[in-house]
Write an enzyme that holds these catalytic residues in place. Structure first.
Site, PDB file in Angstrom:
ATOM      1  N   ASP A  20       0.941  -1.304  -0.074  1.00  0.00           N
ATOM      2  CA  ASP A  20       0.365  -0.067  -0.164  1.00  0.00           C
ATOM      3  C   ASP A  20       0.972   1.159   0.093  1.00  0.00           C
ATOM      4  O   ASP A  20       1.761   1.459   0.980  1.00  0.00           O
ATOM      5  CB  ASP A  20      -0.733   0.134   1.142  1.00  0.00           C
ATOM      6  CG  ASP A  20      -2.125  -1.103   1.187  1.00  0.00           C
ATOM      7  OD1 ASP A  20      -2.238  -1.644   0.112  1.00  0.00           O
ATOM      8  OD2 ASP A  20      -2.471  -1.380   2.239  1.00  0.00           O
ATOM      9  N   ASP A  78     -13.889  -4.361  -1.414  1.00  0.00           N
ATOM     10  CA  ASP A  78     -13.546  -3.928  -0.007  1.00  0.00           C
ATOM     11  C   ASP A  78     -14.820  -4.353   0.731  1.00  0.00           C
ATOM     12  O   ASP A  78     -15.398  -3.491   1.013  1.00  0.00           O
ATOM     13  CB  ASP A  78     -13.149  -2.660   0.308  1.00  0.00           C
ATOM     14  CG  ASP A  78     -11.797  -2.548  -0.309  1.00  0.00           C
ATOM     15  OD1 ASP A  78     -11.052  -3.418  -0.384  1.00  0.00           O
ATOM     16  OD2 ASP A  78     -11.502  -1.245  -0.642  1.00  0.00           O
TER      17      ASP A  78
END
Length: 258
Positions: free
Chosen positions: A11, A130
């Site tokens: 990330d 998600d």
């Protein structure tokens, strides 16, 4: 038998690898290029890079970083975050990535999946989702899709969205449990199994990896085709080799370092 893939997730925020818990309280960990080389050298199967603030900030992906990665690693890698259209997909693939991951964009414009699949091939298009637990009856799967780093609810059922994306031509689905993200307490097995057993394309489990046993469980009990790791390897608790050794001991087929 196909081997199971181990995929470190980097990330990236402000050109640094960062990691938080459930998308909050992020800590910066290091340079993404250096970490990518280290992971590649140590036997991971693929890499994935997420520009985690690009979509929320509504800006393009850092294509220069993608090109730098493409020059120094020699394994497949995927890139997501800040992808806005087919031109962005083309730039990412031209810079060296093998796959493009779409999440918020696909929810806003599902046709981008079909367009990308036709233009570049289904194998290049990955759906990132998600999901978060949701008890309302309007979510038959028990999970609702969120976007923009869990900042926005969509009203979309997770399983329904996975099936629709498959019909549109996506080649792979990354199921990142918001509830488990960064906790290191194990993957959300129920969620992963639900998606993996109801679609006919590869499913990648993401969110919650803390020990090699967690990967054994998600491969054997939830039928994932690949698993994303982050904190457990970023922090130095386990190496890719150690994880693969434990998977092999448990009877999970893996590709050993060449």
């Amino acid at each position: 038998m196909l081997t199971k893939r181990i995929i470190p997730c980097l990330d990236v925020r402000n050109r640094l690898v960062t990691k938080g818990v459930r998308f909050q309280n992020n800590v910066d960990l290091g340079d993404p290029i250096e970490m990518a080389v280290a992971y590649s050298d140590n036997g991971c199967d693929e890499l994935v890079f997420y520009d985690i603030t690009a979509s929320a900030e509504r800006r393009p992906i850092d294509i220069e970083m993608v090109a730098e990665v493409g020059k120094v690693v020699h394994i497949p890698f995927a890139v997501g975050g800040g992808i806005r259209d087919l031109d962005d997909m083309y730039r990412v693939l031209l810079a060296g990535a093998e796959k493009v991951s779409v999440n918020s964009l696909a929810v806003d414009n599902p046709d981008i999946i079909a367009e990308g699949s036709r233009q570049f091939g289904a194998q290049c298009i990955v759906l990132g989702m998600d999901p978060v637990k949701a008890d309302e009856r309007r979510f038959p799967s028990g999970y609702e899709i969120t976007t923009r780093g869990f900042r926005e609810r969509t009203g979309m059922d997770a399983l329904g969205w996975a099936k629709r994306a498959e019909d549109l031509g996506v080649g792979e689905i990354v199921v990142n449990s918001v509830d488990a993200d960064g906790t290191r307490e194990g993957f959300e097995l129920e969620l992963t199994r639900l998606i993996a057993t109801n679609v006919g394309i590869p499913v990648v489990a993401s969110g919650g990896a803390g020990t090699p046993q967690h990967l054994v469980d998600v491969f054997i009990k939830a039928h994932a085709d690949a698993a994303i790791v982050a904190s457990m390897t970023h922090m130095g608790d386990y190496t890719i080799g150690q994880i693969k050794d434990e998977l092999a001991s448990a009877g999970v087929p893996v590709r050993k370092k060449w």
